[in-house]
Design a protein around this motif. Structure first.
Motif, PDB file in Angstrom:
ATOM      1  N   TRP A 155       0.823  -1.207   0.000  1.00  0.00           N
ATOM      2  CA  TRP A 155       0.000   0.000   0.000  1.00  0.00           C
ATOM      3  C   TRP A 155       0.857   1.256   0.000  1.00  0.00           C
ATOM      4  CZ3 TRP A 155      -4.537   0.853  -1.686  1.00  0.00           C
ATOM      5  CH2 TRP A 155      -5.534  -0.116  -1.606  1.00  0.00           C
TER       6      TRP A 155
ATOM      7  N   THR B 237       3.531   1.802  -1.479  1.00  0.00           N
ATOM      8  CA  THR B 237       4.122   2.062  -2.797  1.00  0.00           C
ATOM      9  C   THR B 237       3.087   2.529  -3.821  1.00  0.00           C
ATOM     10  OG1 THR B 237       3.837  -0.208  -3.602  1.00  0.00           O
ATOM     11  CG2 THR B 237       5.873   0.287  -2.387  1.00  0.00           C
ATOM     12  N   GLN B 238       1.798   2.571  -3.448  1.00  0.00           N
ATOM     13  CA  GLN B 238       0.736   2.925  -4.380  1.00  0.00           C
ATOM     14  C   GLN B 238       0.526   4.437  -4.438  1.00  0.00           C
ATOM     15  OE1 GLN B 238      -0.502   0.266  -6.238  1.00  0.00           O
ATOM     16  NE2 GLN B 238       1.181  -0.588  -5.038  1.00  0.00           N
ATOM     17  N   ASP B 239       0.088   4.931  -5.596  1.00  0.00           N
ATOM     18  CA  ASP B 239      -0.266   6.335  -5.747  1.00  0.00           C
ATOM     19  C   ASP B 239      -1.471   6.658  -4.887  1.00  0.00           C
ATOM     20  OD1 ASP B 239       1.739   6.792  -7.606  1.00  0.00           O
ATOM     21  OD2 ASP B 239       0.449   6.302  -9.311  1.00  0.00           O
ATOM     22  N   ALA B 240      -1.628   7.904  -4.516  1.00  0.00           N
ATOM     23  CA  ALA B 240      -2.745   8.335  -3.672  1.00  0.00           C
ATOM     24  C   ALA B 240      -4.093   8.076  -4.340  1.00  0.00           C
ATOM     25  CB  ALA B 240      -2.605   9.815  -3.337  1.00  0.00           C
ATOM     26  N   GLU B 241      -4.120   8.068  -5.661  1.00  0.00           N
ATOM     27  CA  GLU B 241      -5.377   7.820  -6.375  1.00  0.00           C
ATOM     28  C   GLU B 241      -5.886   6.456  -6.070  1.00  0.00           C
ATOM     29  OE1 GLU B 241      -5.125   8.607 -10.555  1.00  0.00           O
ATOM     30  OE2 GLU B 241      -3.843  10.325 -10.199  1.00  0.00           O
TER      31      GLU B 241
END
Length: 65
Positions: free
Chosen positions: A59, A61-65
């Motif tokens: 999580w 490493t994921q983009d905020a979108e």
């Protein structure tokens, strides 16, 4: 018409903390409508639900979108 259900969690086990639940309507014309519910993480932790270190790392490493 079909529905798409998305459940975001902090573990891969059935005891996982659930971050959010989303639903949308899928038709031939595209995706329409729907809703998203964000759940209280702290109350789930207090109830004994689980968080996986590797899932939490993913999580992060994921983009905020």
């Amino acid at each position: 018409m079909r529905y798409s259900l998305d459940i975001e969690t902090l573990d891969t086990r059935s005891s996982a903390v659930v971050l959010s639940i989303g639903v949308c309507v899928v038709t031939r014309e595209g995706v329409t409508g729907g809703f998203k519910i964000n759940l209280d993480v702290q109350s789930q932790i207090e109830a004994g639900r689980t968080i996986s270190g590797s899932t939490l790392e993913w999580w992060l490493t994921q983009d905020a979108e």
